[in-house]
Design a protein around this motif. Structure first.
Motif: not given
Length: 224
Positions: A102, A124, A120-121, A221, A116, A104, A224, A114
């Protein structure tokens, strides 16, 4: 805007530092100081000062911090605005941590986290889309030597995609060390990072690359 600039700027730095490949220029391209710097790099610790100037060259923001990178894909970036006191970590600044699963982002001023998933991060963020091979690096960016100035050898990085958040970046190297980065965004602003106390292939503590949201902060968020 300050938070967006800081986060995007460090994303570019991580783009340069976290790829897994043995760093070398893609076939048919010239080897630059950036390619040579990445070759054999497994981890990096450094402190930095950061300044932001507008399109007219006026300073609009500044601060300092530390960062830690462990390849592949883990990092910690801690930024404090200028003028912060000894207890600044409880009052302001931002912390960005990628733990391998993840990403952070902790905004201390907003008491907000936040999170993700890494995939995904990275997807994006246009400047974070690099992985896998030197060929992909040079396919996503035009990476060229940019001469010598101010005692540094410069490399210019220009995104090939029109969707990128920045128009170009310049990385300055001296004595085989990365000492400065300059990023121009699409609003005409320039973010400059000057690095100090850089330690290449430093020993990394696993705890430094983990994050647990402090009690009482809002978390946006699901990790995982």
């Amino acid at each position: 805007m300050r938070r967006l600039l800081a986060t995007a700027f460090f994303a570019l730095l991580i783009t340069c530092l976290i790829p897994v490949w043995p760093a070398r220029a893609a076939e048919g391209t010239a080897t630059t100081s950036l390619d040579r710097y990445l070759n054999g790099l497994t981890s990096l610790k450094a402190s930095f000062t950061q300044t932001v100037t507008d399109a007219q060259g006026k300073k609009t923001d500044g601060g300092n911090g530390t960062f830690l990178v462990q390849r592949p894909g883990k990092f910690r970036w801690d930024y404090q605005p200028a003028g912060a006191g000894d207890d600044a970590r409880s009052k302001g600044g931002q912390l960005l941590v990628a733990d391998g699963q993840n990403v952070w982002f902790y905004d201390r001023e907003l008491s907000q986290v936040t999170v993700k998933p890494v995939t995904q991060a990275l997807s994006a963020t246009p400047v974070m889309l690099l992985s896998g091979s030197p060929q992909q690096l040079h396919e996503a960016f035009d990476v060229v030597a940019d001469g010598s100035q101010g005692g540094m050898d410069w490399v210019k990085v220009t995104p090939r995609s029109s969707d990128s958040d920045f128009t170009q970046a310049r990385l300055g190297f001296a004595h085989n060390q990365l000492v400065r980065m300059q990023v121009n965004d699409r609003l005409g602003q320039t973010v400059q990072m000057d690095f100090a106390h850089s330690e290449r292939n430093a020993r990394v503590s696993p705890e430094d690359l983990q994050f647990k949201p402090p009690a009482g902060v809002d978390v946006i968020g699901t990790p995982q």
